[in-house]
Write an enzyme that holds these catalytic residues in place. Sequence first.
Site, PDB file in Angstrom:
ATOM      1  N   HIS A  68      16.119  37.681 -66.693  1.00  0.00           N
ATOM      2  CA  HIS A  68      16.183  36.330 -67.251  1.00  0.00           C
ATOM      3  C   HIS A  68      15.729  35.275 -66.235  1.00  0.00           C
ATOM      4  O   HIS A  68      15.389  34.152 -66.618  1.00  0.00           O
ATOM      5  CB  HIS A  68      17.631  36.020 -67.667  1.00  0.00           C
ATOM      6  CG  HIS A  68      17.782  35.604 -69.095  1.00  0.00           C
ATOM      7  ND1 HIS A  68      16.743  35.582 -70.013  1.00  0.00           N
ATOM      8  CD2 HIS A  68      18.869  35.162 -69.791  1.00  0.00           C
ATOM      9  CE1 HIS A  68      17.189  35.166 -71.183  1.00  0.00           C
ATOM     10  NE2 HIS A  68      18.466  34.900 -71.080  1.00  0.00           N
TER      11      HIS A  68
ATOM     12  N   ASN B  88      20.579  28.810 -71.495  1.00  0.00           N
ATOM     13  CA  ASN B  88      20.605  28.424 -72.907  1.00  0.00           C
ATOM     14  C   ASN B  88      20.655  26.923 -73.146  1.00  0.00           C
ATOM     15  O   ASN B  88      20.571  26.477 -74.283  1.00  0.00           O
ATOM     16  CB  ASN B  88      21.797  29.083 -73.617  1.00  0.00           C
ATOM     17  CG  ASN B  88      21.662  30.586 -73.695  1.00  0.00           C
ATOM     18  OD1 ASN B  88      20.616  31.149 -73.339  1.00  0.00           O
ATOM     19  ND2 ASN B  88      22.706  31.257 -74.131  1.00  0.00           N
TER      20      ASN B  88
ATOM     21  N   ASP C 284      10.921  34.489 -69.330  1.00  0.00           N
ATOM     22  CA  ASP C 284      10.860  35.918 -69.629  1.00  0.00           C
ATOM     23  C   ASP C 284      10.559  36.123 -71.110  1.00  0.00           C
ATOM     24  O   ASP C 284      10.975  35.338 -71.952  1.00  0.00           O
ATOM     25  CB  ASP C 284      12.166  36.607 -69.245  1.00  0.00           C
ATOM     26  CG  ASP C 284      13.378  35.969 -69.923  1.00  0.00           C
ATOM     27  OD1 ASP C 284      13.573  34.748 -69.774  1.00  0.00           O
ATOM     28  OD2 ASP C 284      14.123  36.684 -70.619  1.00  0.00           O
TER      29      ASP C 284
ATOM     30  N   ASN D 151      16.873  31.598 -76.338  1.00  0.00           N
ATOM     31  CA  ASN D 151      17.725  30.412 -76.419  1.00  0.00           C
ATOM     32  C   ASN D 151      17.327  29.306 -75.449  1.00  0.00           C
ATOM     33  O   ASN D 151      17.618  28.132 -75.689  1.00  0.00           O
ATOM     34  CB  ASN D 151      19.189  30.799 -76.219  1.00  0.00           C
ATOM     35  CG  ASN D 151      19.744  31.561 -77.407  1.00  0.00           C
ATOM     36  OD1 ASN D 151      19.367  31.297 -78.545  1.00  0.00           O
ATOM     37  ND2 ASN D 151      20.604  32.526 -77.147  1.00  0.00           N
TER      38      ASN D 151
END
Length: 205
Positions: free
Chosen positions: A19, A71, A96, A117
């Site tokens: 991430h 997020n 990513d 997100n």
Amino acid sequence: MLLLVGLGNPGDQYKGNRHNIGFMAIDAIADMHGFSPWKTKFQGKISEGFLTDANGGRVKTLLLKPTTFYNDSGRSVGEAMNFFKISADQTVIFHDEIDLAPGRVRMKIGGGHSGNNGMRSIMAQASKDVRRTRLGVGHPGDKSRVQGHVLSDFAKSEAKWLDDMLDACARAIHFLAAGDDERFQAEVMRLAPAPKEDMSRRKGN
């Protein structure tokens, strides 16, 4: 001004996560092109400098790593864009992408967030039309395993293609600075061809 944003989560425990490949890409650009030391602003870490575009011009550039957690990245990105009045076409998000095989890089403008997100937040709080550098990290094969996949560290077996891809992004950045996303994508893949084997599917990864 050009705004380059890397997505990731703050904190050492997330540093090597898939991430956080956006953070890694921005760090590679900062290191290679001599950007200023990082400081805290816009709910993130920023670094300033200049890039030379493909036509030899100097482009003032702001690097941003939101520290809002992945997020909620849109709050940080929207704040920076509003402060400097930076348009969507001068904003590039490095993130990513599970729908691309490891090592693949694809540019995109706008489009859907595909369940990402971080991009969902940016589209809601900044702009739907930002430019996106999608950095392939592979899919774990089952939807229920996606969160664990992106929040796990890259395997040692992935270090070669990862380092090569990050280096290629930094070397080819002058095309991105010139607004030539297609040429940037092609140059990154020329400098760092993606591995033929999807390393994310290896047992024990």
